[in-house]
Design a protein around this motif. Structure first.
Motif, mmCIF file in Angstrom:
data_model
loop_
_atom_site.group_PDB
_atom_site.id
_atom_site.type_symbol
_atom_site.label_atom_id
_atom_site.label_comp_id
_atom_site.label_asym_id
_atom_site.label_seq_id
_atom_site.Cartn_x
_atom_site.Cartn_y
_atom_site.Cartn_z
ATOM 1 N N THR A 1 0.815 -1.225 0.000
ATOM 2 C CA THR A 1 0.000 0.000 0.000
ATOM 3 C C THR A 1 0.843 1.267 0.000
ATOM 4 O OG1 THR A 1 -0.164 -0.156 2.417
ATOM 5 C CG2 THR A 1 -1.978 -1.095 1.138
ATOM 6 N N TRP B 1 -8.156 2.348 8.433
ATOM 7 C CA TRP B 1 -6.786 2.138 7.963
ATOM 8 C C TRP B 1 -5.840 3.257 8.405
ATOM 9 C CZ3 TRP B 1 -4.392 -1.922 5.808
ATOM 10 C CH2 TRP B 1 -3.125 -1.711 5.261
ATOM 11 N N TYR C 1 -0.035 -3.328 11.656
ATOM 12 C CA TYR C 1 -1.485 -3.545 11.660
ATOM 13 C C TYR C 1 -1.902 -4.797 12.434
ATOM 14 C CZ TYR C 1 -0.594 -0.506 7.661
ATOM 15 O OH TYR C 1 -0.137 0.495 6.841
ATOM 16 N N VAL D 1 -12.572 -1.577 6.457
ATOM 17 C CA VAL D 1 -11.109 -1.595 6.534
ATOM 18 C C VAL D 1 -10.555 -0.211 6.194
ATOM 19 C CG1 VAL D 1 -9.000 -2.549 5.511
ATOM 20 C CG2 VAL D 1 -10.917 -4.065 6.043
ATOM 21 N N GLU D 2 -11.057 0.384 5.104
ATOM 22 C CA GLU D 2 -10.618 1.725 4.703
ATOM 23 C C GLU D 2 -10.896 2.739 5.809
ATOM 24 O OE1 GLU D 2 -8.971 2.943 2.263
ATOM 25 O OE2 GLU D 2 -9.429 2.024 0.347
ATOM 26 N N LEU E 1 -5.578 -5.008 13.184
ATOM 27 C CA LEU E 1 -6.406 -5.294 12.023
ATOM 28 C C LEU E 1 -6.513 -6.797 11.779
ATOM 29 C CD1 LEU E 1 -7.929 -3.670 9.853
ATOM 30 C CD2 LEU E 1 -5.875 -3.737 8.459
ATOM 31 N N LYS F 1 -6.044 -3.737 -0.028
ATOM 32 C CA LYS F 1 -7.007 -3.708 1.082
ATOM 33 C C LYS F 1 -8.221 -4.577 0.782
ATOM 34 C CE LYS F 1 -5.511 0.973 2.174
ATOM 35 N NZ LYS F 1 -5.849 2.404 2.047
#
Length: 534
Positions: A44, A176, A183, A172-173, A186, A158
């Motif tokens: 990312t 984030w 993470y 998730v976004e 997460l 993602k």
């Protein structure tokens, strides 16, 4: 490192989006913490290792192999990491024995590289390269330089994570940008070992609602609101718990580059808008609010970690507000556009008018009238028109039928190819990046832009053959070609530029057509482009 290296290798040679999603999801489910978190950060673009620069890597390999061999190999392969990974000499037996032990993991590599000074980078990187096989060396160098270029966007990575663990990608976004690599929280949420992270009391980025290009005007205009599509950069400004951050469309925090805007946003909430610079240009010709300077003026302030007092004085920034996501702590995204617009008008009235204004609506009875109004977009240095369905909620991503963008028609010019360079990823074997120019009054060909899109795969193969068969000079990875091929270039606008010898630069140029029928001498002149400056 082996599994991560294998993932990168397979991603490079996989074109199917669904296949890429599966590859990433399978890796994330199988890899341990924190390796998978650092892998996601790499995919990312969230890793910044300041100690390793491409020049360091080039110097390292040229100490170990013939510099000419490296340069020729780099020119053929088209990728420095792949070239160095293949050419790096295997350690002798004594060195290999001394290095034997625990294998390097992604987390080991990141930890070591993150704490390097520039002076230490070469020795530490060489030690790691000696420990790895060729494909692992490639992955290491990609991590070290931060440019994976394996055909994976941050959104796709993602999405793969969400699909791999049965999560909603928008959720998730949502969290984030409130989390940091690797993470761990997460993945704990995804595996049911922890609760969903929340953005409480942190000014996090929320995914933008995006628009589809308008390709068919057979819709009921009464269902849509129309407003101008301003030519700046889309931003989101967030204030929570007394802290303000300004985010770009990609979710990058650009607050430090625009402290004049961030410091002026003193009302708790989240606004979607267009970042612009004050000046004559956008809006002035159309009578729509205060004028904004061209994108070229804004560009002088982009990608800076700090700005000078002179920049703040000469190029004051402001935000033209489009939408309101949060009013105070109240989430408005589920409301329809009309309700959000009413709240936005009241919200903007509470902001500093020097730094924030409201994007005005366009009144038109039908598409014919709207098309006539749209014709004035270029005169006003505006990108085009936006159409937003009046009953649409604010939803992340592109959703069919909700928002449309109707951009002004592109400008075109016939230019002559001057230079070419290999691309990256699956294009690394092709000359796919083309610099082109136009003639000045003295009969000189001067560069005006560079493009690497707009052509089909078959046209790319033809252009690649042309470059190889008509090369007249080489400058590192760049080939100079005979000035005989005319390319019709489409572009959004053209601006003054001190970086180009021609004094001009195109915005968003792409190849519209290969003009094999047109002699190079009949290509356009610099003065023709200069008359297009908006």
């Amino acid at each position: 490192m082996h599994d991560f290296a294998e993932l990168l290798d397979r991603l490079i040679y996989t074109r199917s989006r669904n296949a890429k999603l599966k590859l990433i999801a399978d890796y994330l489910r199988a890899a341990p913490d924190p390796d998978r978190g650092w892998a996601m950060a790499a995919l990312t673009g969230d890793i910044d290792l300041k100690g390793v620069k491409p020049s360091v890597i080039r110097a390292m390999i040229e100490e170990r192999v013939d510099p000419l061999l490296f340069r020729m190999s780099r020119d053929f392969v088209g990728d420095t990491a792949e070239t160095v990974g293949l050419l790096w000499p295997e350690p002798d037996q004594a060195r290999a024995a001394a290095l034997s032990g625990e294998a390097l993991s992604v987390a080991n590599v990141i930890d070591r590289l993150a704490h390097l000074s520039r002076g230490e980078a070469a020795a530490v990187l060489a030690d790691m390269l000696d420990r790895l096989a060729a494909e692992e060396r490639f992955a290491l160098l990609k991590l070290a330089t931060g440019g994976l270029r394996v055909g994976v966007s941050a959104r796709l990575a993602k999405t793969a994570l969400a699909q791999g663990f049965g999560l909603d990608v928008d959720a998730v976004e949502e969290v984030w940008h409130g989390l940091k690599p690797p993470y761990v929280e997460l993945f704990a949420w995804g595996e049911g070992r922890g609760s969903q992270p929340t953005p409480a009391d942190v000014p996090v980025f929320r995914p933008f609602m995006l628009a589809h290009p308008l390709e068919d005007t057979d819709i009921n205009l009464a269902d849509y609101a129309a407003e101008w599509k301003w030519d700046g950069i889309r931003v989101q400004i967030v204030r929570v718990a007394g802290e303000t951050r300004l985010y770009s469309r990609a979710g990058d925090d650009i607050s430090a580059a625009f402290p004049d805007v961030a410091s002026a946003f003193e009302v708790t909430g989240v606004v979607d808008g267009e970042l612009l610079v004050r000046g004559e240009g956008q809006g002035g010709a159309l009578g729509d609010g205060a004028g904004a300077a061209s994108f070229n003026a804004l560009q002088q302030r982009l990608n800076r970690k700090s700005v000078t007092k002179k920049m703040l004085r000469d190029s004051p920034a402001f935000v033209r507000c489009y939408d309101l996501l949060f009013d105070g702590e109240e989430d408005l995204r589920a409301l329809d556009w009309e309700a959000r617009r009413a709240r936005l008008e009241a919200f903007v009235a509470r902001l500093d008018p020097d730094r924030f204004d409201l994007s005005a609506l366009i009144e038109a009875e039908d598409f014919e009238q709207l098309a006539e109004i749209r014709e004035g977009a270029r005169e006003g240095a505006i990108e085009g028109v936006m159409l937003k369905r009046r009953d649409s909620a604010y939803v992340a991503g592109r959703r069919v039928g909700l928002w449309y963008k109707w951009k002004r028609d592109p400008l075109t010019a016939d230019c002559v190819m001057m230079y070419a360079q290999r691309g990256n990823g699956r294009r690394s074997s092709f000359y796919s990046d083309y610099t082109f120019g136009c003639w000045n009054e003295a009969g000189e060909l001067l560069p005006v832009g560079k493009a690497y899109s707009g052509f089909t795969d078959e046209e790319l193969k033809w252009l690649d053959r042309f470059v190889r068969n008509h090369t007249v000079g080489r400058f590192g990875p760049v080939r100079e070609v005979e000035k005989t091929l005319v390319l019709e270039v489409a572009f959004d606008s053209v601006h003054d530029s001190k970086r180009h010898k021609s004094g001009l630069a195109m915005r968003f140029p792409r190849i519209a057509r290969i003009r094999r029928d047109k002699p190079a001498a009949e290509a356009d002149r610099i003065e023709t482009l200069r008359r297009m400056i908006s």
